[in-house]
Every structure is written in C-alpha cells, then in structure tokens.
Design a protein around this motif. Structure first.
Motif: not given
Length: 303
Positions: A217, A221, A248, A251, A254, A258-259, A262
């Motif tokens: 993640e 990002t 996503s 990203p 988000e 959250n990534i 998921k």
C-alpha cells in the motif's frame, strides 16, 4: 556442502520435470503419502490454523480440508519443479488469464502493483507474460539462504521473462523505472507475517485480529501505482484460472490502510469458498495473542 547436495538433487528434479503429466501426478500422490502420512510435515500447525479459522466446523470437516490441502500442496510443489521444462503452450493451457484484465493493465498510463496471497498456484502466475502483457513484470521475493537453491528458484520464476527483485531492492527498482518512464507491474505476496516490532497495522483475518504488512500500500501510494488483486482459482487438478481484480486505480485517494483491507477481504473470500487451497503450513496467525505495539493501528475491515 550446499553445492554438493544441490548437484546430487538437481538431476532428480530435472527428471521429475520431464515426466508426462499422468505419471507426474501419480508421483504427487506418492509424495502426498510420504509428506502427510509418514512425515506429517507441519501437521500440528495446519491442525491449529484450521481449528482457529473454522471453529464452527466439525473435526471431520476440518480433517477433510486438511487432507485436500496436503494433496494440493504436493501438487503445487511439484508443479513448481515442472516449470523447469514446461512449454509456453502447455503452461498457457493450464494457467489461463482473463485477456480483458490483461488489456486493462496494458491500457493504464501508470505502473501496477499486483497483490496476491499464498493461495492456489502463485508460482504459475509467471504465465501472465504469455498473454500479451506490455508492462515489464517483476516479482518481489526474499532471497533463499542456500545460494544454489536460490539460483534454481530464480531460474524457474524468471523463465517466462519475469524478473525477480529482492524486497529491499523494490523501491530502488521502481524509482529507476519511473525515471526511465518504463511502465511495469510488480507482483508481491502480501500475506506474510511481519515481525512483531514492525507490526504497524492490525486487522481481522478469518475471524482473528493479526498484523499485516503495509509495504504494498505504501509503495502504491508513494509512486501512484494502480493496485490489483490476483485471484487464482483451481479449476481441476493441474488447471487454474486467474483474474486481476481492481483494488484501486487512484491509491492516493484512498483512506489509509483501505488498500490493505480490500486485499485482505479478497483473500479471505477465496479461503472461505475453498479453504483447501490456502497454504495452511505457514504460521500466519502466530501473533494472534501478542500484545499490540503502542505505535500500531488496529482497523477492522468493516469500520
């Protein structure tokens, strides 16, 4: 000594890799008898994990999952060896990707981070290159201490143009590729258990609150990469179907973690549907009773 052992074992591995599939899976049945009935490889861990994750199932049902898992594990281990001599045509026949998903990746104007778990056949995902994937593909992995074995595994996983990079080289590689404007896809197995002092994020997985790595993640990002989940389903023995499910596209829009949540949801859904194809021998839940570090965040997936 490592080199001697390797060169004694390698001819056997090569012979296994050229067996016709009918004989190949007969050998896998024999390996199953040895691993499950005679050796009992990590059986205590498997029994403990299944009981923890499926407390409402009967002992008989968990036993059935256990036996099916060991059969699948033996198949997958030998299928990795089979990659030494499998043809592109045969691998593409046995491990299929949804071509629409590949085309969506090709049409993105950014690189992609692929998150997968220890589920079904994560070894044969190297066939993705055979489906017209345009971005350069990389597999992020942890080097094996045995240098000869590490070289063998690298050779197997890089056979179809996927390049392996060690985890500590991932960021450096992404930066280099972005500077060169090279679109790439980076595959990461994201359900490893982090060391407790590095366990910054905890969430529920199969009904148990445990830590997860958030490196995927953070990299997505930081470098604005699309994120997809590799969903692999075992159709029948030796045959798999794969989808690339979007997590996503943006990203940076988000919410934090959250990534990762998921990803955990996608993986858990697959395990609930067909638990026998998850790698129950690894100690994914070893921190379940550990004291959560003060700096860590606990974020349940339904919150």
């Amino acid at each position: 000594m490592q080199g001697l052992v390797f060169w004694l074992v390698y001819p056997l591995l090569w012979l296994i890799s050229i067996l016709p599939f009918r004989l190949f899976y007969i050998l896998s049945d024999f390996v199953f008898i040895v691993i499950y009935h005679l050796v009992g490889y990590r059986k205590k861990t498997v029994v403990k994990n299944l009981k923890l994750c499926f407390p409402d199932k009967s002992e008989k049902d968990r036993k059935q999952i256990e036996r099916k898992f060991y059969r699948h594990m033996c198949d997958m281990f030998l299928e990795t060896i089979k990659t030494l001599n499998i043809s592109k045509k045969e691998l593409k026949r046995r491990f299929t990707f949804n071509t629409d998903d590949i085309e969506k990746i090709n049409n993105l104007d950014k690189s992609t981070l692929l998150m997968c778990g220890h589920y079904a056949s994560y070894e044969w995902m190297v066939s993705m290159e055979l489906y017209g994937l345009k971005p350069k593909s990389y597999g992020v992995y942890k080097r094996i201490r045995n240098t000869k074995l590490d070289k063998l595994i690298r050779g197997i996983r890089e056979k179809f143009n996927t390049e392996l990079i060690e985890s500590h080289q991932a960021v450096r590689t992404i930066i280099r590729n972005q500077q060169q404007q090279q679109l790439s896809i980076y595959g990461m197995i994201a359900d490893q258990s982090p060391k407790l002092h590095k366990a910054n994020f905890w969430t529920d997985f199969m009904g148990v609150t445990i830590p997860f790595f958030t490196a995927s993640e953070k990299m997505a990002t930081q470098f604005d990469m699309a994120v997809v989940y590799l969903e692999v389903k075992k159709v029948k023995r030796g045959f798999y179907e794969a989808r690339l499910k979007p997590i996503s596209i943006e990203p940076r829009n988000e919410a934090e973690f959250n990534i990762t949540k998921k990803y955990v949801s996608f993986l858990e859904q697959q395990i609930q549907e067909q638990p026998e194809f998850y790698l129950w021998t690894h100690k994914r839940w070893k921190h379940k009773n550990a004291k959560v570090p003060k700096h860590a965040v606990i974020s349940h997936r339904n919150s």
